[in-house]
Enzyme design. Structure first.
Site, mmCIF file in Angstrom:
data_model
loop_
_atom_site.group_PDB
_atom_site.id
_atom_site.type_symbol
_atom_site.label_atom_id
_atom_site.label_comp_id
_atom_site.label_asym_id
_atom_site.label_seq_id
_atom_site.Cartn_x
_atom_site.Cartn_y
_atom_site.Cartn_z
ATOM 1 C CG HIS A 46 0.374 6.059 -0.626
ATOM 2 N ND1 HIS A 46 -1.060 6.656 -1.289
ATOM 3 C CD2 HIS A 46 -0.154 5.560 0.390
ATOM 4 C CE1 HIS A 46 -2.094 6.201 -0.429
ATOM 5 N NE2 HIS A 46 -1.809 5.530 0.553
ATOM 6 C CG HIS B 177 -1.765 0.995 1.556
ATOM 7 N ND1 HIS B 177 -3.162 0.864 1.136
ATOM 8 C CD2 HIS B 177 -1.491 2.421 1.849
ATOM 9 C CE1 HIS B 177 -3.664 2.046 1.271
ATOM 10 N NE2 HIS B 177 -3.029 3.141 1.623
ATOM 11 C CD GLU B 178 1.874 3.404 3.736
ATOM 12 O OE1 GLU B 178 2.030 4.608 2.955
ATOM 13 O OE2 GLU B 178 0.801 3.252 4.415
ATOM 14 C CG ASP C 49 -5.032 6.441 1.255
ATOM 15 O OD1 ASP C 49 -4.340 7.274 2.311
ATOM 16 O OD2 ASP C 49 -4.640 5.439 1.258
#
Ligand code: ATP
Length: 500
Positions: free
Chosen positions: A341, A337-338, A412
């Site tokens: 980003h 997930h990170e 988010d």
């Protein structure tokens, strides 16, 4: 005694007396005894009140003589300049009265929390050689009608008395959170608030230039729009000074001020720290320097290093590290997930990733810290769309690797929805220039989905092209848990060499 039990007692006693009288019992002795106890209570309460006031006075005195100068306030150059100019009215009172100019009675400082409004008021007292008396709006809020008004009277009296006692010609009264007592009067229910506000207006109207000590009221709020127009009209708070969040130069000078008494390693570049602390208030910057010094002590070192400051920024931005233990599978999902980003940020704004981390902090299980190259106050449609794509990158990455999303994208999506709303309000969508109230919920939903679906699609296809970055960086991030922006960019570049 809890406040509600007092009310219950007041209601219950008369009912009991009427009931006893109804039964034929002589209630006169009970009433006489009750009156005596009541009188005794009133006297003790008054003494208590005096004691409370004395406590408040002690607290105000704790503010002590105002020794803080404008030089000790970082940034805020415009606000300081405006305030100094306004204060010159107090200093040059003889001159202004010669020209028939009325005295300045109130200055309103508006701005977000922690930007230095209290500091400005203290510096104002020093600049004008005045006594400084401070109180907060919430100190005047009481259940009983008239108490708040009495406290306002006491505050002005206290300021005058102290000025006389300390042989000063003027006194500055500072009321923080003025919106608590100065909110718009809607009529009806709020009698106590109304009386307190009326008393404040009366006291302000009673300020004359000719009298010594001269009084100047400085109030602070971060909700100016809530204030009653009576407070804002000319002759009352007629100088409004905006105390904004500091820009990069301001942040740097605030950091410098708070670094003065701390041993910094020669390699620390405060300019860089100011850049990374984008959007921080003065109070947050003070906290960054303080936390960095604490991290230094924990490491048994004698100089604050870059990494201490980086950890302190994380702490102030995201909250303290939590002990939440994540299992390997969860940790992997967070890492993907990170990375989603971070890859989007690096693609759309090269050089902007400052740190990728998997350490749980506050509510987050991991996070990417971005590094805006410069302060920005205007945003184009392209910029906002990129911002949304960076926010959607986490969810898109999870979809790519797991075939579905998790609850980890909630924040988010909030961010993305907020940006879409801003775009709609700014006429940057196909709704055109319109107030949101003019549009039906269905139309809003349709436009919202259109924008987000399209941007999600673009995000997916950009991330698909960078699958090898995920492959290359995942294990390293899982092992290291923290990657600096530079480390991440190295991997970003190296991964290109991997076979597709
Ligand atoms: P609030 O609206 O919450 O009352 P405020 O705007 O009055 O906040 P202050 O109480 O003046 O903020 O600031 C809190 C602390 O933050 C100060 O004691 C100081 O350490 C630091 N600080 C804030 N702004 C500045 C600044 N411009 N320069 C130096 N320090 C600052």
């Amino acid at each position: 005694m809890p406040k509600w039990s007092k009310e219950v007692l007041i209601g219950f006693v008369p009912v009991l007396l009427i009931f006893l009288a109804f039964l034929g019992i002589n209630i006169v002795p009970v009433i006489v005894a009750g009156a005596m106890v009541g009188a005794l209570l009133v006297i003790t309460h008054m003494r208590g009140g005096i004691a409370v006031n004395a406590g408040a006075e002690k607290k105000r005195k704790k503010n002590g003589p105002a020794r803080l100068t404008f030089e000790e306030i970082g940034g805020q150059d415009n606000a300081k300049q405006e305030l100094r100019e306004a204060l010159d009215f107090l200093i040059r009172h003889e001159e202004i009265s010669k020209f028939g100019i009325r005295p300045l009675k109130g200055i309103l400082l508006t701005g977000p929390p922690g930007t230095g409004k209290t500091l400005m008021a203290k510096a104002a007292a020093h600049y004008t050689n005045s006594v400084f008396v401070a109180a907060s709006g919430s100190e005047f809020v009481e259940m009983y009608v008239g108490v708040g008004a009495g406290r306002i009277r006491d505050l002005f009296k206290d300021a005058r008395n102290r000025a006389v006692k300390e042989s000063k010609e003027s006194a500055i009264i500072f009321i923080d959170e003025i919106d608590v007592i100065g909110g718009k009067r809607e009529g009806g229910q709020q009698r106590e608030y109304d009386q307190t506000l009326n008393q404040l207006l009366t006291e302000m109207d009673g300020i004359y230039n000719s009298e010594t000590p001269r009084i100047l009221l400085i109030a602070a709020t971060n909700r100016k729009e809530m204030l009653d127009p009576a407070l804002l009209r000319p002759g009352r708070f007629d100088r409004h000074i905006q105390v904004d969040m500091p820009d990069k130069k301001g942040r740097r000078s605030i950091l410098e001020l708070h670094a003065k008494n701390k041993p910094l390693h020669p390699d620390v570049i405060l300019d860089k720290v100011a850049e990374e602390a984008y959007g921080f208030s003065g109070a947050q910057l003070e906290s960054v320097m303080n936390e960095a010094a604490i991290y230094m002590m924990r490491d048994n070192l004698t100089q604050v290093e870059d990494r201490h400051l980086a950890m302190a920024i994380d702490k102030v931005m995201m909250g303290e590290k939590t002990d939440r233990e994540t299992n390997q599978e969860e940790k992997k999902r967070v890492a993907i997930h990170e990375l989603g980003h971070a890859i989007m940020a690096e693609l759309l704004r090269p050089g902007s990733v400052s740190q990728v981390t998997l350490t749980p902090r506050g509510q987050a299980l991991g996070y990417v810290r971005h590094n805006p190259q410069q302060d920005q106050y205007l945003y184009t449609k392209d910029y906002l769309e990129e911002q949304i794509m960076i926010a959607l990158g986490g969810a898109a990455a999870e979809e790519m690797h797991y075939g579905g999303r998790s609850t980890g994208s909630r924040g988010d999506f909030d961010q993305a929805l907020g940006i879409v709303e801003m775009m709609m309000k700014s006429g940057l969508t196909s709704l055109g220039i319109a107030k949101l109230e003019m549009v039906t919920t269905e139309e809003l939903m349709k436009e919202n989905s259109k924008i987000l679906d399209e941007l999600m699609e673009r995000t997916r296809s950009l991330l698909e092209n960078k699958r090898n970055v995920f492959e290359y960086s995942l294990d390293i991030l899982m092992k290291e848990e923290v990657l600096s922006g530079e480390q991440f960019r190295c991997q970003f570049r190296d991964s290109v060499l991997l076979p597709a």
